[in-house]
Design an enzyme around this catalytic site. Sequence first.
Site, PDB file in Angstrom:
ATOM      1  N   LYS A 101     -35.427 -14.417 -24.485  1.00  0.00           N
ATOM      2  CA  LYS A 101     -35.546 -15.171 -25.772  1.00  0.00           C
ATOM      3  C   LYS A 101     -35.660 -16.660 -25.352  1.00  0.00           C
ATOM      4  O   LYS A 101     -36.596 -17.122 -25.849  1.00  0.00           O
ATOM      5  CB  LYS A 101     -34.251 -15.020 -26.314  1.00  0.00           C
ATOM      6  CG  LYS A 101     -34.228 -15.494 -27.702  1.00  0.00           C
ATOM      7  CD  LYS A 101     -33.022 -15.111 -28.611  1.00  0.00           C
ATOM      8  CE  LYS A 101     -31.638 -15.645 -28.276  1.00  0.00           C
ATOM      9  NZ  LYS A 101     -31.383 -17.094 -28.702  1.00  0.00           N
ATOM     10  N   SER A 102     -35.059 -17.326 -24.646  1.00  0.00           N
ATOM     11  CA  SER A 102     -35.520 -18.619 -24.148  1.00  0.00           C
ATOM     12  C   SER A 102     -36.838 -18.908 -23.733  1.00  0.00           C
ATOM     13  O   SER A 102     -37.649 -19.693 -24.034  1.00  0.00           O
ATOM     14  CB  SER A 102     -34.628 -18.927 -22.992  1.00  0.00           C
ATOM     15  OG  SER A 102     -33.080 -18.968 -23.199  1.00  0.00           O
ATOM     16  N   GLY A 127     -30.883 -21.585 -33.206  1.00  0.00           N
ATOM     17  CA  GLY A 127     -30.709 -22.610 -32.767  1.00  0.00           C
ATOM     18  C   GLY A 127     -31.433 -23.210 -31.965  1.00  0.00           C
ATOM     19  O   GLY A 127     -31.964 -24.709 -31.788  1.00  0.00           O
ATOM     20  N   ARG A 175     -24.332 -25.572 -37.640  1.00  0.00           N
ATOM     21  CA  ARG A 175     -24.512 -26.013 -36.297  1.00  0.00           C
ATOM     22  C   ARG A 175     -24.984 -27.135 -36.166  1.00  0.00           C
ATOM     23  O   ARG A 175     -25.757 -28.026 -36.731  1.00  0.00           O
ATOM     24  CB  ARG A 175     -25.546 -24.884 -35.617  1.00  0.00           C
ATOM     25  CG  ARG A 175     -24.900 -23.442 -35.618  1.00  0.00           C
ATOM     26  CD  ARG A 175     -25.797 -22.772 -34.989  1.00  0.00           C
ATOM     27  NE  ARG A 175     -25.874 -22.758 -33.423  1.00  0.00           N
ATOM     28  CZ  ARG A 175     -26.450 -22.175 -32.455  1.00  0.00           C
ATOM     29  NH1 ARG A 175     -27.157 -21.376 -32.945  1.00  0.00           N
ATOM     30  NH2 ARG A 175     -26.053 -22.194 -31.285  1.00  0.00           N
ATOM     31  N   SER A 222     -26.182 -28.724 -21.951  1.00  0.00           N
ATOM     32  CA  SER A 222     -27.082 -27.979 -22.885  1.00  0.00           C
ATOM     33  C   SER A 222     -28.399 -28.064 -22.363  1.00  0.00           C
ATOM     34  O   SER A 222     -28.861 -28.915 -22.525  1.00  0.00           O
ATOM     35  CB  SER A 222     -26.752 -28.440 -24.222  1.00  0.00           C
ATOM     36  OG  SER A 222     -27.735 -28.009 -25.204  1.00  0.00           O
ATOM     37  N   ASP A 282     -24.120 -17.269 -22.640  1.00  0.00           N
ATOM     38  CA  ASP A 282     -24.443 -16.145 -23.611  1.00  0.00           C
ATOM     39  C   ASP A 282     -23.818 -15.100 -23.440  1.00  0.00           C
ATOM     40  O   ASP A 282     -23.410 -14.031 -24.190  1.00  0.00           O
ATOM     41  CB  ASP A 282     -25.841 -15.952 -23.885  1.00  0.00           C
ATOM     42  CG  ASP A 282     -26.555 -17.565 -24.721  1.00  0.00           C
ATOM     43  OD1 ASP A 282     -25.605 -18.050 -25.175  1.00  0.00           O
ATOM     44  OD2 ASP A 282     -27.624 -17.526 -24.335  1.00  0.00           O
ATOM     45  N   LYS A 335     -21.692 -21.895 -31.353  1.00  0.00           N
ATOM     46  CA  LYS A 335     -23.028 -20.879 -31.297  1.00  0.00           C
ATOM     47  C   LYS A 335     -23.035 -20.246 -32.562  1.00  0.00           C
ATOM     48  O   LYS A 335     -22.806 -20.950 -33.506  1.00  0.00           O
ATOM     49  CB  LYS A 335     -22.478 -19.728 -30.187  1.00  0.00           C
ATOM     50  CG  LYS A 335     -22.540 -20.382 -28.829  1.00  0.00           C
ATOM     51  CD  LYS A 335     -23.807 -21.135 -28.429  1.00  0.00           C
ATOM     52  CE  LYS A 335     -23.671 -21.690 -26.864  1.00  0.00           C
ATOM     53  NZ  LYS A 335     -25.092 -22.349 -26.382  1.00  0.00           N
ATOM     54  N   ARG A 338     -17.785 -18.484 -31.109  1.00  0.00           N
ATOM     55  CA  ARG A 338     -17.657 -17.095 -30.459  1.00  0.00           C
ATOM     56  C   ARG A 338     -16.088 -17.160 -29.639  1.00  0.00           C
ATOM     57  O   ARG A 338     -15.708 -15.973 -29.466  1.00  0.00           O
ATOM     58  CB  ARG A 338     -18.696 -16.951 -29.391  1.00  0.00           C
ATOM     59  CG  ARG A 338     -19.966 -16.736 -30.224  1.00  0.00           C
ATOM     60  CD  ARG A 338     -20.957 -16.469 -28.966  1.00  0.00           C
ATOM     61  NE  ARG A 338     -22.219 -16.081 -29.715  1.00  0.00           N
ATOM     62  CZ  ARG A 338     -23.369 -16.266 -28.933  1.00  0.00           C
ATOM     63  NH1 ARG A 338     -23.552 -16.763 -27.714  1.00  0.00           N
ATOM     64  NH2 ARG A 338     -24.510 -15.867 -29.903  1.00  0.00           N
ATOM     65  N   ARG A 360     -24.667 -11.351 -30.598  1.00  0.00           N
ATOM     66  CA  ARG A 360     -24.020 -11.071 -29.368  1.00  0.00           C
ATOM     67  C   ARG A 360     -22.597 -10.426 -29.646  1.00  0.00           C
ATOM     68  O   ARG A 360     -21.946  -9.787 -28.677  1.00  0.00           O
ATOM     69  CB  ARG A 360     -23.791 -12.120 -28.393  1.00  0.00           C
ATOM     70  CG  ARG A 360     -25.468 -12.776 -27.904  1.00  0.00           C
ATOM     71  CD  ARG A 360     -25.381 -13.633 -26.854  1.00  0.00           C
ATOM     72  NE  ARG A 360     -26.661 -14.153 -26.417  1.00  0.00           N
ATOM     73  CZ  ARG A 360     -27.952 -13.813 -26.384  1.00  0.00           C
ATOM     74  NH1 ARG A 360     -27.834 -12.537 -25.896  1.00  0.00           N
ATOM     75  NH2 ARG A 360     -28.952 -14.522 -26.328  1.00  0.00           N
TER      76      ARG A 360
HETATM   77  C1  S3P Z   1     -30.552 -21.876 -24.871  1.00  0.00           C
HETATM   78  C2  S3P Z   1     -29.606 -22.405 -24.084  1.00  0.00           C
HETATM   79  C3  S3P Z   1     -28.159 -22.021 -24.365  1.00  0.00           C
HETATM   80  C4  S3P Z   1     -28.263 -20.788 -24.835  1.00  0.00           C
HETATM   81  C5  S3P Z   1     -28.948 -20.439 -26.112  1.00  0.00           C
HETATM   82  C6  S3P Z   1     -30.418 -20.615 -25.507  1.00  0.00           C
HETATM   83  C7  S3P Z   1     -32.028 -22.267 -24.678  1.00  0.00           C
HETATM   84  O1  S3P Z   1     -27.807 -23.060 -25.548  1.00  0.00           O
HETATM   85  O2  S3P Z   1     -26.720 -20.609 -25.562  1.00  0.00           O
HETATM   86  O3  S3P Z   1     -28.712 -19.005 -26.523  1.00  0.00           O
HETATM   87  O4  S3P Z   1     -32.910 -21.163 -24.593  1.00  0.00           O
HETATM   88  O5  S3P Z   1     -32.278 -23.276 -24.252  1.00  0.00           O
HETATM   89  P1  S3P Z   1     -27.212 -24.486 -24.820  1.00  0.00           P
HETATM   90  O6  S3P Z   1     -28.026 -25.158 -24.118  1.00  0.00           O
HETATM   91  O7  S3P Z   1     -26.822 -25.461 -26.246  1.00  0.00           O
HETATM   92  O8  S3P Z   1     -25.821 -24.285 -24.231  1.00  0.00           O
END
Ligand code: S3P
Length: 432
Positions: free
Chosen positions: A22-23, A94, A122, A167, A315, A342, A346, A389
């Site tokens: 996903k990222s 997010g 959020r 983050s 996650d 999140k 969570r 999740r």
């Molecule tokens: C992500 C970073 C994480 C993760 C999110 C995806 C990303 O969040 O929890 O599902 O793709 O950069 P944070 O960086 O805010 O912890």
Amino acid sequence: MITLTQQHQSSIRGTLSVPGDKSISHRSIMLAALAEGESKIQNFLTGEDCLSTLQAFENMGVSIKRDGQTVIVRGQGLYGLEEAKVPLDLGNSGTTTRLLLGVLAGSPHHNCIYGDQSLTNRPMSRVTVPLRQMGAKIDGREDGNFLPISVRGGSLKPISYTLPINSAQVKSSILLAGLFAEGLTKVIEPVPTRDHTERMLKAFQVDVKREDNEILLEGNQPLMATDIEVPGDISSAAFFLCGAAMKVGSSFTVKDVGLNPTRTGVIDILKRMGANLSVSINRYIGDEPIGDITVLGDKLEGVTISGNDIPRLIDELPIIALVASQAIGKTVIKDAEELRFKETDRIGAVVDTLSKMGVSISGTEDGMIIEGSQDPLKGGEFNSYHDHRIGMMVAIASLLTNESVTLTDEECISISYPSFFKDFDSLTGCHV
Ligand code: S3P
């Protein structure tokens, strides 16, 4: 609504590839859109979150063609995005919101963004504060902390910014804005977080450097189009890896999964708990390592998870909490207050759900304490708090009970893992 009638004796057996990360999928659309030329993305995750990213860039005039999991993006160059004619709906995502805010901060237009009820609650000041320091004009509910938010971007100056929270989304947002700034942007991260943005920027021929815990990026470098193959998402694989690790009789292999060390905390924790697990890196795509993980079910022991562990498995903590419920002894999770921000809180959702299933678990401000037991869990009716999740954790928990488990809102699982129940069926042999 879906009812899972598993058996406490059931196990997870088989081999599969999970959908794209996903990222990495989010970032592939964003960077390809800002690049010169055409980029082909393969194994793109067609979950709802990544489709929100794709749609937002289409609305800003980027030509994007999708055929299944293959996406072709015609880049517009760094300053080629158009002003969207409609407010951008970012759904539940997010990552889209925080990273896109960095891009919108650098684009000389006015854009508005909004999302679903969860996203609307959020916090966004973690990115709007530094982006304002760079010169973006941002307004929104509660002084720009919550959606809907509007941005008038352009003429950014670089900043040197120490992340107040660990983050990757905040780091990435500032780096993306830094692409448009005149001069050197510096992000200092006290604890390492996932570094897909940095790795992918390099693949697009941007010179981004890491010196100890500082990431340095000179603005106004052109991005050059490139082809990307998205590895399988270790955060999706984690549900079956964890399920298999804690169920004696299981044997599970996930193939072609991303093994970036900033994401593999779940492997390290399972090993620390005593899991019978092996990993092989088979190749690199761009700068991202890819390989296979095999796990055999075994007896596990409780552990403490804290500090630098946390961003590497943030996650995965809901499913790790379920694993801990089966381990011998106590598991303590701390320094994970970010879990409260999140898709849902969570910590609250995991504690409520697992308590209802009969697990001895308590929430703390920044984590959870779980006393393991090997007794079957209780079934019943559960919901996912509209959090993919949590929904998948409930499905895997159904393997630990002799009673049926009903999940009332399983649709949200398609946010990150649209084929989850198909894979669940094939690995457990139980028809959903
Ligand atoms: C992500 C970073 C994480 C993760 C999110 C995806 C990303 O969040 O929890 O599902 O793709 O950069 P944070 O960086 O805010 O912890």
